[in-house]
Design a protein around this motif. Structure first.
Motif, short mmCIF file in Angstrom:
data_model
loop_
_atom_site.label_atom_id
_atom_site.label_comp_id
_atom_site.label_asym_id
_atom_site.label_seq_id
_atom_site.Cartn_x
_atom_site.Cartn_y
_atom_site.Cartn_z
N VAL A 46 -11.94 86.35 60.21
CA VAL A 46 -10.77 87.14 60.58
C VAL A 46 -9.87 87.27 59.36
N SER A 47 -9.20 88.40 59.26
CA SER A 47 -8.19 88.61 58.22
C SER A 47 -6.84 88.36 58.88
N ILE A 48 -6.01 87.54 58.23
CA ILE A 48 -4.73 87.19 58.84
C ILE A 48 -3.58 87.39 57.87
N ILE A 49 -2.39 87.52 58.43
CA ILE A 49 -1.15 87.57 57.67
C ILE A 49 -0.32 86.37 58.10
N SER A 50 0.18 85.63 57.11
CA SER A 50 0.97 84.42 57.40
C SER A 50 1.99 84.20 56.30
N PRO A 51 3.15 83.63 56.64
CA PRO A 51 4.11 83.27 55.60
C PRO A 51 3.74 81.95 54.91
N ILE A 52 2.75 81.24 55.45
CA ILE A 52 2.34 79.94 54.91
C ILE A 52 1.43 80.14 53.71
N LYS A 53 1.74 79.47 52.60
CA LYS A 53 0.92 79.60 51.39
C LYS A 53 -0.27 78.64 51.47
N MET A 54 -1.47 79.20 51.23
CA MET A 54 -2.70 78.41 51.20
C MET A 54 -3.60 78.93 50.08
N LYS A 55 -4.44 78.07 49.57
CA LYS A 55 -5.36 78.45 48.51
C LYS A 55 -6.76 78.66 49.08
N PRO A 56 -7.57 79.48 48.41
CA PRO A 56 -8.97 79.59 48.82
C PRO A 56 -9.60 78.20 48.85
N GLY A 57 -10.43 77.97 49.85
CA GLY A 57 -11.07 76.68 50.05
C GLY A 57 -10.35 75.81 51.06
N GLU A 82 -4.10 86.68 48.99
CA GLU A 82 -3.26 87.51 48.13
C GLU A 82 -1.87 87.60 48.71
N GLN A 83 -0.88 87.64 47.84
CA GLN A 83 0.49 87.74 48.29
C GLN A 83 0.88 89.20 48.42
N GLN A 84 1.64 89.51 49.48
CA GLN A 84 2.09 90.88 49.70
C GLN A 84 3.40 90.87 50.46
N ASP A 85 4.45 91.38 49.84
CA ASP A 85 5.75 91.52 50.49
C ASP A 85 6.27 90.22 51.10
N GLY A 86 6.15 89.11 50.41
CA GLY A 86 6.69 87.84 50.89
C GLY A 86 5.77 87.09 51.83
N ASP A 87 4.72 87.74 52.31
CA ASP A 87 3.73 87.08 53.15
C ASP A 87 2.43 86.93 52.36
N PHE A 88 1.45 86.33 53.00
CA PHE A 88 0.14 86.16 52.39
C PHE A 88 -0.91 86.75 53.31
N ILE A 89 -1.87 87.43 52.71
CA ILE A 89 -3.00 87.99 53.46
C ILE A 89 -4.21 87.14 53.10
N TYR A 90 -4.89 86.65 54.13
CA TYR A 90 -6.04 85.77 53.93
C TYR A 90 -7.29 86.34 54.57
N ALA A 91 -8.39 86.16 53.88
CA ALA A 91 -9.71 86.37 54.47
C ALA A 91 -10.18 84.97 54.86
N VAL A 92 -10.47 84.80 56.13
CA VAL A 92 -10.84 83.48 56.66
C VAL A 92 -12.23 83.57 57.28
#
Length: 125
Positions: A46-57, A82-92
């Motif tokens: 799933v691709s998600i948007i979150s304000p929480i910062k996380m690294k790949p892995g 990747e960071q976008q507009d203060g949030d983060f987009i993740y491929a999970v």
């Protein structure tokens, strides 16, 4: 599909899903629950948007809920961030190999049903 496309499965708009993530610490214990926004969904992840910062892995537990189905604490791993507009987009990516086989089969069944519901919602008759 473009030459740069990394996806192997068709993705569906995941806006109808409620999504919650929990980061796992070094000892595998789940942390605090955080709401996230699901962008798109496939059986693989799933691709998600979150304000929480996380690294790949980063390992997570994801809970997905729709009007008809609910799946709790699915193991997953952040594969892109990747960071976008203060949030983060993740491929999970779902990490089903981290749970017993019977649980994997049950989770996969619910993921298939979620995918069917999202597909039908995106292609109304």
């Amino acid at each position: 599909m473009s030459a740069n496309e990394r996806r192997f499965r068709k993705r569906y708009d995941a806006a109808p899903l409620k999504l919650e993530i929990r980061k796992l610490n070094l000892f595998g214990r789940a942390g605090k629950r955080h709401q996230a926004i699901a962008r798109d969904f496939s059986l693989g992840g799933v691709s998600i948007i979150s304000p929480i910062k996380m690294k790949p892995g980063k390992n997570l537990l994801i809970s997905l809920t729709s009007d008809d189905h609910s799946l709790q604490s699915v193991p997953a791993t952040v594969i892109r961030a990747e960071q976008q507009d203060g949030d983060f987009i993740y491929a999970v990516k779902f990490s089903m190999g981290k749970i017993p086989e019977a649980a994997t089969r049950g989770a996969y069944t619910v993921l298939q049903r979620l995918e069917i519901n999202l597909r039908e919602a995106s292609n109304p008759a």
